[in-house]
Design a protein around this motif. Structure first.
Motif, mmCIF file in Angstrom:
data_model
loop_
_atom_site.group_PDB
_atom_site.id
_atom_site.type_symbol
_atom_site.label_atom_id
_atom_site.label_comp_id
_atom_site.label_asym_id
_atom_site.label_seq_id
_atom_site.Cartn_x
_atom_site.Cartn_y
_atom_site.Cartn_z
ATOM 1 N N GLY A 140 0.820 -1.202 0.000
ATOM 2 C CA GLY A 140 0.000 0.000 0.000
ATOM 3 C C GLY A 140 0.854 1.251 0.000
ATOM 4 O O GLY A 140 1.874 1.316 0.685
ATOM 5 N N VAL A 141 0.434 2.252 -0.778
ATOM 6 C CA VAL A 141 1.137 3.533 -0.860
ATOM 7 C C VAL A 141 0.102 4.595 -1.222
ATOM 8 O O VAL A 141 -0.969 4.275 -1.767
ATOM 9 N N HIS A 142 0.381 5.855 -0.919
ATOM 10 C CA HIS A 142 -0.519 6.923 -1.367
ATOM 11 C C HIS A 142 -0.601 6.895 -2.888
ATOM 12 O O HIS A 142 0.366 6.568 -3.576
ATOM 13 N N GLU A 143 -1.755 7.262 -3.424
ATOM 14 C CA GLU A 143 -1.970 7.165 -4.864
ATOM 15 C C GLU A 143 -0.932 7.946 -5.677
ATOM 16 O O GLU A 143 -0.598 7.558 -6.802
ATOM 17 N N LEU A 144 -0.375 9.023 -5.108
ATOM 18 C CA LEU A 144 0.650 9.784 -5.826
ATOM 19 C C LEU A 144 1.996 9.069 -5.841
ATOM 20 O O LEU A 144 2.902 9.453 -6.578
ATOM 21 N N GLY A 145 2.125 8.015 -5.021
ATOM 22 C CA GLY A 145 3.380 7.256 -4.990
ATOM 23 C C GLY A 145 3.435 6.123 -5.987
ATOM 24 O O GLY A 145 4.514 5.613 -6.286
ATOM 25 N N LYS A 146 2.294 5.725 -6.522
ATOM 26 C CA LYS A 146 2.239 4.579 -7.431
ATOM 27 C C LYS A 146 3.200 4.704 -8.616
ATOM 28 O O LYS A 146 3.964 3.771 -8.903
ATOM 29 N N PRO A 147 3.217 5.836 -9.343
ATOM 30 C CA PRO A 147 4.126 5.916 -10.486
ATOM 31 C C PRO A 147 5.603 5.837 -10.113
ATOM 32 O O PRO A 147 6.423 5.354 -10.903
ATOM 33 N N PHE A 148 5.948 6.275 -8.897
ATOM 34 C CA PHE A 148 7.352 6.223 -8.471
ATOM 35 C C PHE A 148 7.779 4.794 -8.139
ATOM 36 O O PHE A 148 8.957 4.450 -8.302
ATOM 37 N N LEU A 149 6.841 3.962 -7.672
ATOM 38 C CA LEU A 149 7.159 2.556 -7.437
ATOM 39 C C LEU A 149 7.273 1.802 -8.756
ATOM 40 O O LEU A 149 8.142 0.945 -8.914
ATOM 41 N N SER A 150 6.391 2.129 -9.697
ATOM 42 C CA SER A 150 6.382 1.431 -10.985
ATOM 43 C C SER A 150 7.583 1.808 -11.841
ATOM 44 O O SER A 150 8.066 0.997 -12.634
ATOM 45 N N ASP A 151 8.056 3.040 -11.682
ATOM 46 C CA ASP A 151 9.172 3.549 -12.491
ATOM 47 C C ASP A 151 10.220 4.148 -11.552
ATOM 48 O O ASP A 151 10.171 5.339 -11.236
ATOM 49 N N PRO B 295 22.355 15.446 -11.890
ATOM 50 C CA PRO B 295 22.608 14.801 -13.173
ATOM 51 C C PRO B 295 21.723 13.578 -13.300
ATOM 52 O O PRO B 295 21.205 13.063 -12.308
ATOM 53 N N ARG B 296 21.530 13.124 -14.505
ATOM 54 C CA ARG B 296 20.677 11.947 -14.705
ATOM 55 C C ARG B 296 21.255 10.765 -13.937
ATOM 56 O O ARG B 296 22.427 10.441 -14.051
ATOM 57 N N GLY B 297 20.408 10.117 -13.143
ATOM 58 C CA GLY B 297 20.871 9.010 -12.313
ATOM 59 C C GLY B 297 20.175 7.714 -12.663
ATOM 60 O O GLY B 297 19.215 7.681 -13.445
ATOM 61 N N LYS B 298 20.654 6.636 -12.095
ATOM 62 C CA LYS B 298 20.067 5.325 -12.319
ATOM 63 C C LYS B 298 19.162 4.948 -11.148
ATOM 64 O O LYS B 298 19.289 5.466 -10.049
ATOM 65 N N ALA B 299 18.263 4.035 -11.426
ATOM 66 C CA ALA B 299 17.334 3.574 -10.398
ATOM 67 C C ALA B 299 18.085 2.894 -9.264
ATOM 68 O O ALA B 299 19.081 2.202 -9.483
ATOM 69 N N GLU B 300 17.582 3.092 -8.036
ATOM 70 C CA GLU B 300 18.229 2.528 -6.850
ATOM 71 C C GLU B 300 17.395 1.426 -6.209
ATOM 72 O O GLU B 300 17.704 0.969 -5.127
ATOM 73 N N PHE B 301 16.314 1.003 -6.894
ATOM 74 C CA PHE B 301 15.515 -0.104 -6.388
ATOM 75 C C PHE B 301 14.748 -0.737 -7.544
ATOM 76 O O PHE B 301 14.667 -0.182 -8.641
ATOM 77 N N GLU B 302 14.207 -1.914 -7.289
ATOM 78 C CA GLU B 302 13.428 -2.629 -8.301
ATOM 79 C C GLU B 302 12.018 -2.072 -8.396
ATOM 80 O O GLU B 302 11.429 -1.709 -7.379
ATOM 81 N N PRO B 303 11.443 -2.028 -9.596
ATOM 82 C CA PRO B 303 10.043 -1.616 -9.695
ATOM 83 C C PRO B 303 9.132 -2.632 -9.017
ATOM 84 O O PRO B 303 9.437 -3.823 -8.948
ATOM 85 N N VAL B 304 8.017 -2.132 -8.517
ATOM 86 C CA VAL B 304 7.044 -3.005 -7.854
ATOM 87 C C VAL B 304 5.666 -2.385 -8.003
ATOM 88 O O VAL B 304 5.524 -1.155 -8.035
ATOM 89 N N ASP B 305 4.651 -3.204 -8.135
ATOM 90 C CA ASP B 305 3.281 -2.714 -8.271
ATOM 91 C C ASP B 305 2.623 -2.585 -6.909
ATOM 92 O O ASP B 305 2.760 -3.471 -6.050
ATOM 93 N N ALA B 306 1.903 -1.493 -6.720
ATOM 94 C CA ALA B 306 1.127 -1.306 -5.491
ATOM 95 C C ALA B 306 -0.226 -1.988 -5.638
ATOM 96 O O ALA B 306 -0.845 -1.947 -6.704
ATOM 97 N N ASP B 307 -0.672 -2.608 -4.570
ATOM 98 C CA ASP B 307 -1.974 -3.281 -4.555
ATOM 99 C C ASP B 307 -3.066 -2.414 -3.944
ATOM 100 O O ASP B 307 -4.241 -2.569 -4.258
ATOM 101 N N ILE B 308 -2.674 -1.509 -3.040
ATOM 102 C CA ILE B 308 -3.620 -0.648 -2.335
ATOM 103 C C ILE B 308 -3.156 0.795 -2.503
ATOM 104 O O ILE B 308 -1.987 1.108 -2.228
ATOM 105 N N LEU B 309 -4.037 1.666 -2.960
ATOM 106 C CA LEU B 309 -3.708 3.075 -3.139
ATOM 107 C C LEU B 309 -4.502 3.903 -2.135
ATOM 108 O O LEU B 309 -5.732 3.848 -2.104
ATOM 109 N N PHE B 310 -3.789 4.665 -1.318
ATOM 110 C CA PHE B 310 -4.406 5.449 -0.266
ATOM 111 C C PHE B 310 -4.785 6.837 -0.762
ATOM 112 O O PHE B 310 -4.122 7.412 -1.623
ATOM 113 N N LYS B 311 -5.822 7.386 -0.144
ATOM 114 C CA LYS B 311 -6.147 8.799 -0.238
ATOM 115 C C LYS B 311 -6.213 9.361 1.172
ATOM 116 O O LYS B 311 -6.364 8.625 2.144
ATOM 117 N N ASP B 312 -6.080 10.666 1.264
ATOM 118 C CA ASP B 312 -6.161 11.309 2.570
ATOM 119 C C ASP B 312 -7.493 10.979 3.239
ATOM 120 O O ASP B 312 -8.561 11.065 2.624
#
Length: 294
Positions: A88-99, A116-133
């Motif tokens: 689970g992550v806030h809905e605005l976090g979903k794209p950052f986990l996926s990419d 400067p342009r950097g490389k990813a520091e973790f593996e992509p993962v899909d969120a199952d639960i998206l939170f809202k305030d």
């Protein structure tokens, strides 16, 4: 360490001696983890702690993230792979986990000389639960309220156990001193979030790192409220200082130049303040990472 009968704080060593990333676990019929640390942390710190309680990794049912920065979500993909838990992550976090490269790209676009342009520091993962305030979710019998507190990141949240008065806030509340606050999103939203949080009935505040001025992650009673107070003072004073420095210099300045002149906080935080000054009509961007007072 045990915080309440069912909530535990794990101080996961990271980066340098004496420093750590916070992860929490909620114990019930199953186990929920809050924040996964870097990709190495689950095996190095979280799993051994769970086993020390006589529980099994296979009992992990949920992983909830306070925000989608690599030092808090880097272990998410390994945990999901090894436990089949729901993330689970806030809905605005979903794209950052996926990419995982998205944050680096955005920072480069906003502040090209700082990032400067950097490389990813973790593996992509899909969120199952998206939170809202304001969402309330049931995890292991815990009624957890989601409090959206953007500023450090757009998806920063506090995960609130209202029955216990526990607020697990990741990097949402940055404190004061030691080159804090560190913001990557918005100084104006950060201030609004801190003012909102100050009105909450906080009994226990758990932060994502040992932030100043208390330099510990578990803050109880008056210390918890004072940490929020100090966070408000820090961003108010820093915003005023950045604005006065830009106005008095009368020439275009970069976030790095302002940081070198005032020696407070971080260049990226100053960049966030300059962006908000621009939105308020007090500053104008006139070149690559250069602003001038309006």
């Amino acid at each position: 360490m045990r915080v309440t009968e069912t909530i535990h704080l794990i101080e996961c060593p990271w980066s340098r001696p004496g420093y750590f990333v916070s992860s929490c676990i909620l114990i019930g019929e199953t186990i929920a983890i809050i924040d996964a640390g870097t990709k190495e942390i689950p095996k190095a710190s979280i799993y051994p702690y769970i086993r020390s309680l006589g529980r099994k990794i296979s009992e992990v049912s949920h992983l909830l993230l306070t925000h989608a920065h690599f030092d808090h979500c880097g272990g998410a993909a390994p945990i999901k792979r090894e436990t089949a838990c729901k993330i689970g992550v806030h809905e605005l976090g979903k794209p950052f986990l996926s990419d995982p490269e998205l944050l680096n790209r955005q920072l480069h676009e906003r502040f090209p000389t700082l990032f400067p342009r950097g490389k990813a520091e973790f593996e992509p993962v899909d969120a199952d639960i998206l939170f809202k305030d304001g969402d309330v979710i049931d995890v292991n019998g815990h009624q957890l309220r989601i409090l959206h507190v953007p500023g450090h990141s757009p998806c920063s949240i506090c995960i609130v156990d209202e029955e216990e008065g526990v607020y697990i806030c990741g990097d949402s509340v940055q404190g004061r001193g030691g080159n804090r606050p560190l913001l990557f999103h918005s100084s104006a939203q950060y201030l609004e979030s801190m003012q909102r949080l100050l009105k909450e009935p906080i009994k226990i505040l758990i932060t994502g790192h040992p932030f100043p001025p208390f330099n510990k992650a578990l803050l109880v009673g008056e210390e918890a409220k004072e940490h929020v107070h100090q966070s408000i003072k820090a961003i108010e004073e820093l915003s005023k200082l950045v604005w006065e420095t830009l106005r008095n210099f009368r020439k275009p300045m970069s976030p790095k130049q302002i940081y070198e002149k005032i020696g407070v906080s971080r260049s990226v935080t100053i960049g966030c303040i300059l962006e908000d000054l621009e939105r308020e009509g007090k500053a104008e961007k006139v070149g690559e990472d250069l602003w001038i007072s309006s």
